[in-house]
Design an enzyme around this catalytic site. Structure first.
Site, PDB file in Angstrom:
ATOM      1  N   PHE A   1       0.843  -1.183   0.000  1.00 53.04           N
ATOM      2  CA  PHE A   1       0.000   0.000   0.000  1.00 53.04           C
ATOM      3  C   PHE A   1       0.879   1.234   0.000  1.00 53.04           C
ATOM      4  CE2 PHE A   1      -4.260   1.672   0.574  1.00 53.04           C
ATOM      5  CZ  PHE A   1      -5.033   0.594   0.188  1.00 53.04           C
TER       6      PHE A   1
ATOM      7  N   GLN B   1      -7.407  15.447   4.012  1.00 49.82           N
ATOM      8  CA  GLN B   1      -6.835  14.691   2.896  1.00 49.82           C
ATOM      9  C   GLN B   1      -7.776  14.612   1.698  1.00 49.82           C
ATOM     10  OE1 GLN B   1      -6.141  10.185   3.100  1.00 49.82           O
ATOM     11  NE2 GLN B   1      -4.079  11.024   3.017  1.00 49.82           N
TER      12      GLN B   1
ATOM     13  N   HIS C   1      -8.261  12.490  -1.669  1.00 52.55           N
ATOM     14  CA  HIS C   1      -7.845  11.239  -2.295  1.00 52.55           C
ATOM     15  C   HIS C   1      -7.837  11.462  -3.805  1.00 52.55           C
ATOM     16  CE1 HIS C   1      -7.795   7.058  -3.497  1.00 52.55           C
ATOM     17  NE2 HIS C   1      -7.627   6.678  -2.255  1.00 52.55           N
TER      18      HIS C   1
ATOM     19  N   LEU D   1     -15.236   6.791  -3.955  1.00 57.38           N
ATOM     20  CA  LEU D   1     -13.827   6.463  -4.010  1.00 57.38           C
ATOM     21  C   LEU D   1     -13.531   5.248  -4.891  1.00 57.38           C
ATOM     22  CD1 LEU D   1     -11.336   7.561  -2.427  1.00 57.38           C
ATOM     23  CD2 LEU D   1     -11.484   5.451  -1.139  1.00 57.38           C
TER      24      LEU D   1
ATOM     25  N   GLU E   1      -7.165   3.043  -3.777  1.00 56.38           N
ATOM     26  CA  GLU E   1      -5.759   3.123  -4.143  1.00 56.38           C
ATOM     27  C   GLU E   1      -5.263   1.792  -4.707  1.00 56.38           C
ATOM     28  OE1 GLU E   1      -3.613   5.533  -1.355  1.00 56.38           O
ATOM     29  OE2 GLU E   1      -1.931   4.154  -1.396  1.00 56.38           O
TER      30      GLU E   1
ATOM     31  N   ARG F   1      -0.810  10.354  -1.175  1.00 59.58           N
ATOM     32  CA  ARG F   1      -2.033  10.916  -1.748  1.00 59.58           C
ATOM     33  C   ARG F   1      -1.963  12.416  -1.960  1.00 59.58           C
ATOM     34  NH1 ARG F   1      -6.188   7.312   1.943  1.00 59.58           N
ATOM     35  NH2 ARG F   1      -5.794   5.378   0.812  1.00 59.58           N
TER      36      ARG F   1
ATOM     37  N   HIS G   1     -11.568  13.429   1.522  1.00 59.01           N
ATOM     38  CA  HIS G   1     -11.582  12.055   2.002  1.00 59.01           C
ATOM     39  C   HIS G   1     -11.464  11.896   3.511  1.00 59.01           C
ATOM     40  CE1 HIS G   1     -11.134   7.785   1.744  1.00 59.01           C
ATOM     41  NE2 HIS G   1      -9.890   7.785   2.163  1.00 59.01           N
TER      42      HIS G   1
ATOM     43  N   ARG H   1      -2.398  11.443   6.182  1.00 56.85           N
ATOM     44  CA  ARG H   1      -2.514  10.053   6.635  1.00 56.85           C
ATOM     45  C   ARG H   1      -2.095   9.093   5.538  1.00 56.85           C
ATOM     46  NH1 ARG H   1      -6.461   6.057   5.899  1.00 56.85           N
ATOM     47  NH2 ARG H   1      -7.973   7.424   4.902  1.00 56.85           N
TER      48      ARG H   1
HETATM   49  C1  LIG Z   1     -14.457   5.469   0.877  1.00 57.00           C
HETATM   50  C2  LIG Z   1     -13.501   5.345   2.006  1.00 57.00           C
HETATM   51  C3  LIG Z   1     -12.526   4.346   2.001  1.00 57.00           C
HETATM   52  C4  LIG Z   1     -11.631   4.219   3.050  1.00 57.00           C
HETATM   53  N1  LIG Z   1     -10.688   3.233   2.995  1.00 57.00           N
HETATM   54  C5  LIG Z   1      -9.825   3.094   4.029  1.00 57.00           C
HETATM   55  C6  LIG Z   1      -8.859   2.044   4.034  1.00 57.00           C
HETATM   56  O1  LIG Z   1      -8.771   1.243   3.113  1.00 57.00           O
HETATM   57  N2  LIG Z   1      -8.026   1.931   5.082  1.00 57.00           N
HETATM   58  C7  LIG Z   1      -8.103   2.804   6.136  1.00 57.00           C
HETATM   59  O2  LIG Z   1      -7.337   2.629   7.057  1.00 57.00           O
HETATM   60  N3  LIG Z   1      -9.011   3.786   6.171  1.00 57.00           N
HETATM   61  C8  LIG Z   1      -9.872   3.967   5.146  1.00 57.00           C
HETATM   62  N4  LIG Z   1     -10.798   4.982   5.184  1.00 57.00           N
HETATM   63  C9  LIG Z   1     -10.934   5.832   6.364  1.00 57.00           C
HETATM   64  C10 LIG Z   1     -11.693   5.138   7.490  1.00 57.00           C
HETATM   65  O3  LIG Z   1     -12.639   4.264   6.931  1.00 57.00           O
HETATM   66  C11 LIG Z   1     -12.467   6.077   8.404  1.00 57.00           C
HETATM   67  O4  LIG Z   1     -11.645   7.088   8.802  1.00 57.00           O
HETATM   68  C12 LIG Z   1     -12.931   5.352   9.639  1.00 57.00           C
HETATM   69  O5  LIG Z   1     -13.740   4.290   9.262  1.00 57.00           O
HETATM   70  C13 LIG Z   1     -13.667   6.197  10.632  1.00 57.00           C
HETATM   71  O6  LIG Z   1     -14.212   5.365  11.666  1.00 57.00           O
HETATM   72  P1  LIG Z   1     -14.881   5.905  12.977  1.00 57.00           P
HETATM   73  O7  LIG Z   1     -15.109   4.754  13.868  1.00 57.00           O
HETATM   74  O8  LIG Z   1     -14.086   7.011  13.499  1.00 57.00           O
HETATM   75  O9  LIG Z   1     -16.242   6.541  12.512  1.00 57.00           O
HETATM   76  P2  LIG Z   1     -17.403   6.034  11.541  1.00 57.00           P
HETATM   77  O10 LIG Z   1     -17.205   4.653  11.090  1.00 57.00           O
HETATM   78  O11 LIG Z   1     -17.597   7.083  10.548  1.00 57.00           O
HETATM   79  O12 LIG Z   1     -18.641   5.983  12.492  1.00 57.00           O
HETATM   80  C14 LIG Z   1     -19.234   7.115  13.040  1.00 57.00           C
HETATM   81  C15 LIG Z   1     -20.309   6.667  13.984  1.00 57.00           C
HETATM   82  O13 LIG Z   1     -20.737   7.761  14.731  1.00 57.00           O
HETATM   83  C16 LIG Z   1     -22.122   7.826  14.726  1.00 57.00           C
HETATM   84  N5  LIG Z   1     -22.497   9.213  14.931  1.00 57.00           N
HETATM   85  C17 LIG Z   1     -22.092  10.308  14.257  1.00 57.00           C
HETATM   86  N6  LIG Z   1     -22.658  11.384  14.750  1.00 57.00           N
HETATM   87  C18 LIG Z   1     -23.439  10.995  15.779  1.00 57.00           C
HETATM   88  C19 LIG Z   1     -24.287  11.657  16.702  1.00 57.00           C
HETATM   89  N7  LIG Z   1     -24.462  12.961  16.667  1.00 57.00           N
HETATM   90  N8  LIG Z   1     -24.949  10.923  17.608  1.00 57.00           N
HETATM   91  C20 LIG Z   1     -24.805   9.593  17.652  1.00 57.00           C
HETATM   92  N9  LIG Z   1     -24.015   8.926  16.823  1.00 57.00           N
HETATM   93  C21 LIG Z   1     -23.338   9.617  15.899  1.00 57.00           C
HETATM   94  C22 LIG Z   1     -22.522   7.248  13.417  1.00 57.00           C
HETATM   95  O14 LIG Z   1     -23.819   6.759  13.464  1.00 57.00           O
HETATM   96  C23 LIG Z   1     -21.522   6.138  13.270  1.00 57.00           C
HETATM   97  O15 LIG Z   1     -21.981   4.999  13.948  1.00 57.00           O
HETATM   98  C24 LIG Z   1     -11.694   5.130   4.135  1.00 57.00           C
HETATM   99  C25 LIG Z   1     -12.668   6.123   4.144  1.00 57.00           C
HETATM  100  C26 LIG Z   1     -13.540   6.258   3.087  1.00 57.00           C
HETATM  101  C27 LIG Z   1     -14.518   7.389   3.096  1.00 57.00           C
END
Ligand SMILES: Cc1cc2nc3c(=O)[nH]c(=O)nc-3n(C[C@H](O)[C@H](O)[C@H](O)COP(=O)(O)OP(=O)(O)OC[C@H]3O[C@@H](n4cnc5c(N)ncnc54)[C@H](O)[C@@H]3O)c2cc1C
Ligand code: HEM
Ligand code: SF4
Ligand code: F3S
Ligand code: FES
Lengths: 120, 129, 582, 273
Positions: free
Chosen positions: C116, C242, C244, C254, C257, C288, C354, C396
């Site tokens: 990666f 970031q 992408h 997306l 990559e 990126r 992203h 990142r």
């Molecule tokens: C298309 C895409 C591909 C990606 N690919 C990769 C990858 O290959 N490798 C990598 O390492 N990272 C990747 N990332 C980044 C990574 O996926 C995210 O940064 C990460 O999943 C964020 O996780 P989280 O647990 O912080 O929040 P999230 O998974 O976004 O979850 C947020 C949670 O908070 C809750 N929430 C939000 N606001 C409130 C509120 N006011 N009240 C109650 N609940 C709330 C939502 O319901 C949800 O359950 C990618 C991101 C994207 C967009």
């Protein structure tokens, strides 16, 4: 719901299977009844046989045969998938194959049964 | 090297009645495929019942123990398969009290049909024999 | 309605779920609140993989991973955090496997790993296979697996409860108050509930929805980040966002990559492989931020396809087998969303917003800190994309976000359990729901003459995309800041059509727009102040990195006049800043 | 191009309801006409908003004219209607690209994800209704708790009480491939709510839950197969499947659900595999 949802071959296959199953069931019940009555009173049985020989009777018989044939073939289709789940990928193929068999076997049979109506 | 892998899968202890029904529908289906289609063919293409008189069924068909057994087997299969099938349909579309009522009625009718059918096949004497 | 708990987890993405799992294992009475059903969280969209120096296919060491993380982040990374990240990545990935995650396997049955961007052997020598993956749905499998374990351990979920305010006991955090719970709006019927707890975790994910073109879900509106900000907690490094390189034109979905990892190339209007000119060694696999900048330069020079604002991603030469087996996602997306057949046509792409490197500042125990001296806010925790332990610094690396969730989500859960054992449950707070009820009722009851949520949201997305995007300069940022403030003014009169209580998504969108506006303002202000280029923050008027002046984290505090900026030093333990070349 | 978007709307409440019990929401006069009632808004909306209806509201079709690009997805159109014509339209959405499972709905008489079906695949007349067979909360939003409780009922988590090894458990690529298909499920409910067996008998555990069970039953690391099969051998378990295949057609992830179900019933019957 059923009418609102646009299912594909699988849903039609099932609907026909269910309808044909119920239809055959109804017939079988009548059939057991008529034979039972025939056992007691040969006169009734003769009436029945006359009905079967009538054009309406023959058409109904063709329908019964079609239902049975369809139900049997589709039953086998279901069985095949039950015992070899990977065949589910070909469920539509099997369904069309069933119709081919249905026509090949069913049309001549229908002709034989219906012939007398047209005096043949 | 230890790979986590199973050759067979443990089976549940009790399959229950539904498992039996499922299996039975399939087995009787196979049996019917043979029996019912033979029956239908025999009735229409070998003989034409509508061309015969009632004496025929007794004099020719049921004069033979084998043919009698065949018909009885067919009858059994048809009745059980069909009634279990209708049971499924009933259970799909009816709920609560109405389901219980319908199923009870169905089983009763099933028994009656069974008795009637068996009576005919097994006890009817060949007239004149 | 009041719900007494010991721990409260806000958000059920990867970070929130793992924290909840730890808490459940420790027997702490925990409520998980999420505005979506847990399995709808954005973690599920991550495709590429999760990095850990398992060394299953070739030699690898966690300190190499740490180095790559620090360098990838353009040295704005807090190195003690990066060390924790790289080190604990290994055990968390193994633990995920034990929980049942269906990783792809090597021929001898171990977890399979792939290359990666930016992950190297021996401090930058050559690419290394470090990303553990489950086909092209690693994030999906992480989310599912953690949710499954939470079910197994009887975690109590409050699905579709949107947290709308934070509660503190003993005053606001700046006065030394401690976290006491949250107020949540139940989406199904519009009722307000208070949840009391000793420890509160923010795990609400990112806020990419402030941009027009973004890979982020509609639900990523920065709720947790903005709520903390409004309660006086400073936000760290918000100017680093970031982009992408390969998003689907116009929508931003997306294309992973992995497409370039497998050998896909980027082409301009003349059919040139333009990355030759920008990163001769790594070409399309440069980090990126660099690739996105190169793409912008091409577009600006009029070499976008047909003179428009996009370029081509070309995978045709890889052949049907590689494309269908290894890149099913991009093929699928290109077909559905662009009507383009990647087997025979190049795919139009453009950079897409992203990932937020910045967020709620925390220490390595995921405890929220509230000033330059890293003073802890008792009982308040943050993890995941909404937090900034600063393992990503200014940019990142791919796959490092998932590691971040796992490592710091887990740490948050453990620390919360420890903390909850030492304090009393906060007492119910009178009228806890009143401020928020007043705010929501104000929106609902306003004369229907105001502007719609959509109008303001669109204008915000446009200005952020065009002026706070890949390239920035003082003039653009000043304009952007002014525009965002104008929008904030107009927002105070926003009105909605739906005044019902049942599933009133319009009301919630209006409320969320307020968060986005706050965060946009912080981002623009931080970017305007930072007169250097570092990682994803690229100023055309200050194109060089300036370590003497800017090797420090931004902290933005709320004030009536807009964000007040302060700074705190970067922790450097092992790797001295060096020029970042690839 | 101009599209006629027909939406089955259902507004379960009178227009002004307080945010929490017992609190009259300040200043909301019942029936205040709303901003959304602007040009192009169907008249049905206005009538709905006045007064407290004496009978519970019924679902009704409302047609919106939307200017659309052939490459737009139905989700884009819904968002557009909400932004420009009627803000009170409710639906769920999150990821916008077919991976979170929020926006399954009945589109032109089939269950699909609104974010994965384009206008040019549907034509100029598009109808959208909530998922069939599930209770409607509002407009296109259905009650999902029943669906998720069925999911939970099949023990959808790895069961293995052996002591955990130091490193990962080993699994051959072949064993891994055995259950690959069913790991793709995003719990969108498109399958379960398309199943005539489920419509007829809402107690049926449904294809989605069986898919989730399959994912573990055929995972070589799992030891809970017997417990799950026991549950699925119940009256409302796998036997209710009549191989109708609506589920397979509806699944946005392309999972061969029927195959999974039949493999599970096969495992109950005792067939190896
Ligand atoms: C298309 C895409 C591909 C990606 N690919 C990769 C990858 O290959 N490798 C990598 O390492 N990272 C990747 N990332 C980044 C990574 O996926 C995210 O940064 C990460 O999943 C964020 O996780 P989280 O647990 O912080 O929040 P999230 O998974 O976004 O979850 C947020 C949670 O908070 C809750 N929430 C939000 N606001 C409130 C509120 N006011 N009240 C109650 N609940 C709330 C939502 O319901 C949800 O359950 C990618 C991101 C994207 C967009
Ligand atoms: C001729 C060969 C037959 C075969 C191979 C066959 C096979 C089957 C099978 C496999 C099923 C189960 C379907 C399912 O579970 O989805 C079934 C159902 C049924 N069968 Fe048959 N069958 C045959 C004949 C009959 C006959 C003669 C009758 C009537 C007397 C009948 C009545 C029914 C009924 C009522 C059902 C239930 C339908 C439903 O659940 O939708 N079948 N059949
Ligand atoms: S099996 Fe397919 S249709 Fe069913 S819930 Fe899972 S993803 Fe949706
Ligand atoms: S539609 Fe229903 S009946 Fe079986 S094949 Fe699918 S679950
Ligand atoms: S919005 Fe996520 S699946 Fe459609």
């Amino acid at each position: 719901m059923l009418l609102r949802y646009r299912g594909s071959e699988g849903m039609v296959a099932w609907a026909f299977h269910r309808i044909s199953g119920i239809a055959i069931w109804l017939f079988v019940m009548l059939h057991v009844l008529d034979i039972y009555l025939a056992g007691g009173d040969p006169g009734v049985y003769d009436d029945l046989l006359r009905f079967y020989a009538s054009p309406l009777g023959r058409v109904l018989e063709v329908l019964l045969g079609a239902a049975l044939l369809y139900h049997a073939l589709n039953g086998i289709r279901i069985l095949l998938m039950d015992f070899w789940p990977r065949l589910t990928a070909y469920h539509k193929h099997i369904w069309y194959a069933n119709w081919a068999i249905f026509i090949v076997a069913g049309v001549p049979a229908a002709i034989i049964i219906l012939k007398p109506i047209f005096g043949l | 090297m230890l790979l986590y892998s199973r050759s067979g899968r443990p089976r549940p202890q009790s399959g229950g009645f539904e498992l039996f029904v499922w299996y039975y529908m399939r087995l009787s289906g196979v049996a019917l495929f043979v029996l019912a289609l033979i029956h239908f063919s025999v009735m229409h293409f070998v003989f034409d019942p509508s061309q015969e008189k009632s004496g025929w069924i007794f004099s020719e068909r049921w004069n033979n123990v084998l043919l009698r057994s065949f018909d009885w087997l067919l009858l059994m299969m048809v009745i059980t398969h069909a009634f279990l099938g209708i049971r499924t349909v009933t259970m799909d579309y009816l709920h609560g009290g109405r389901r219980t009522l319908a199923l009870t009625a169905l089983y009763l009718v099933g028994i009656v049909v069974f008795v009637m059918g068996t009576t005919v096949v097994l006890t009817v004497q060949i007239p004149g024999a | 309605m009041d719900h007494p708990f010991d721990a409260i987890v806000v958000g059920a993405g990867g970070a929130g779920l793992w924290a909840a799992l730890e808490l459940a294992r420790e027997g702490v009475k925990t409520a998980v609140l999420t505005k979506l059903y847990p399995t709808r969280s954005h973690t599920g969209t991550a495709q590429g993989g999760v990095c850990a120096a398992l060394g299953n296919l070739e030699e690898d060491r966690w300190d190499w991973h740490m180095f790559d993380t620090v360098k990838g982040g353009d040295y704005l990374v807090d190195q003690e955090a990066a060390e924790v990240l790289a080190h604990e990545a290994i055990e968390t990935v193994i633990e995920l496997e034990h929980m049942g995650l269906p990783f792809n396997r090597t021929p001898d049955g171990k977890i399979d790993q792939r290359r990666f961007g930016g992950h190297t052997r021996n401090f930058g020598e050559a690419p290394v296979r470090r990303a553990c993956f489950a086909a092209d749905r690693t994030g999906h499998m992480i989310l599912q697996t953690l949710y499954q374990q939470c079910i197994k351990h009887g975690v109590q979920f409050f699905d579709e409860y949107q947290v709308v305010d934070l509660l503190f006991e003993g005053g606001e955090p700046e006065k030394g108050g401690r976290a006491a719970g949250v107020v949540a709006y139940r989406v199904a019927d519009g009722q307000l509930h208070t949840f009391r707890g000793k420890a509160v975790l923010m795990a609400t994910g990112g806020f990419g929805r402030m941009f027009r073109i973004t890979s982020n879900a509609y639900s990523l509106t920065g709720d947790g980040v903005a709520l903390c900000y409004r309660h006086g907690i400073p936000l760290e490094d918000m100017e680093f966002f970031q982009f992408h390189p390969t998003g689907i034109v116009g929508i931003g979905i997306l294309l992973s990559e992995a497409a370039r990892g497998e050998g896909g190339t980027l082409l301009n209007d003349k059919g040139e492989r333009f990355m030759e000119r920008y990163a001769p060694k790594l070409m399309e696999l440069a980090p990126r931020d660099m690739v996105s900048r190169a793409m912008y330069q091409e577009i600006r020079a009029g070499r976008g396809i047909g003179g428009k604002d996009y370029l081509y991603l070309d995978v045709r030469h890889l052949g049907r087998k590689v494309i269908e087996e290894k890149l099913p996602d991009i093929t699928e997306f290109a077909r559905i969303y662009q009507g383009v057949e990647p087997l025979t046509e190049p795919v139009p792409v453009q950079p897409t917003a992203h990932y937020a490197m910045g967020g709620i500042p925390t220490n390595v125990f995921s405890e929220v800190v509230r000033d330059e001296k890293n003073t802890v806010v008792p009982g308040l925790f943050a993890a995941g994309e909404c937090a900034c332990v600063s393992v990503h610094g200014a940019n990142r690396l791919g796959t490092n976000s998932l590691v971040d969730l796992l490592v710091f989500g887990r740490r948050a859960g453990r620390q919360m359990a420890r903390y909850a054992g030492t304090v009393e449950r906060p007492r119910p707070i009178d009228d806890a729901v009143e401020p928020i009820r007043a705010r929501l009722d104000a929106i609902r009851s306003r004369e229907a003459t105001g502007e719609s949520v959509a109008t303001i949201r669109h204008e915000l997305a446009d200005v952020m995309m065009d002026k706070v995007g890949v390239y920035r300069d003082g003039e653009l940022l000043t304009e952007a800041l002014a525009k965002v403030r104008e929008l904030k003014g107009r927002y105070s009169a926003v009105s909605i059509a739906d005044c019902g209580a049942v599933f009133n998504t319009e009301l919630l969108e209006a409320n969320e727009l307020g968060y986005l506006l706050d965060l946009a303002e912080v981002m623009a202000a931080g970017a305007l102040a930072r007169t250097e280029s570092r990682g994803a923050h690229s100023r055309e008027d200050f194109p060089e990195r300036n370590d003497a002046k800017w090797l420090k984290h931004t902290l933005a505090y709320v004030s009536p006049k807009g964000p007040t900026l302060k700074y705190k030093p970067v922790s450097i333990t092992r790797f001295e800043p060096k020029p970042r070349t690839y | 191009m101009n599209v006629d978007l027909r939406i089955l709307r259902y507004d379960p409440e009178p227009p002004s309801v307080a945010l929490a019990e017992g609190t009259p929401s300040a200043g909301v006069a019942a029936g205040t006409p709303s901003a959304g009632v602007a040009a192009g808004t169907p008249s049905a909306g206005a009538a709905e908003l006045t007064g407290r209806p004496s009978t519970p509201p019924k679902p009704h079709w409302v047609t919106y004219q939307v200017e659309a690009d052939p490459m737009d997805r139905v989700l884009d159109l819904l968002i557009k209607v909400k932004a420009e014509q009627d803000g009170s339209l409710s639906f769920r959405r999150s990821c916008g690209h077919g991976i979170c499972g929020s926006d399954a709905m009945l589109i032109n008489s089939r269950n699909r994800l609104a974010c994965r079906i384009r206008v040019d695949q549907l034509g100029k007349k598009i109808s959208v209704a909530p998922l069939p067979g599930l209770p409607v909360v509002k407009d296109l939003v259905v009650e999902m708790s029943g669906f998720f409780s069925k999911y939970r009922s099949v023990k959808p988590y790895l069961i293995n009480d052996q002591p955990e090894p130091e490193r990962e458990r080993l699994q051959s690529a072949k064993d891994r491939a055995r259950y690959d298909d069913t790991t793709k499920c995003i719990l969108c409910a498109a399958c379960t709510s398309s199943c005539p067996s489920f419509w007829a008998r809402p107690e049926y555990v449904g294809p989605a839950a069986i898919v989730q069970a399959h994912r573990f039953i055929f995972d070589s690391r799992d030891e809970g197969a017997a417990e799950r099969l026991e549950i699925l051998a119940d009256e409302d378990g796998v036997w209710r499947c009549r191989t109708i295949f609506n589920c397979v057609e509806a699944c946005p992830r392309g999972i061969n659900i029927t195959r999974a179900i039949l493999e599970v019933s096969g495992a109950i019957v005792g067939r190896r595999g």
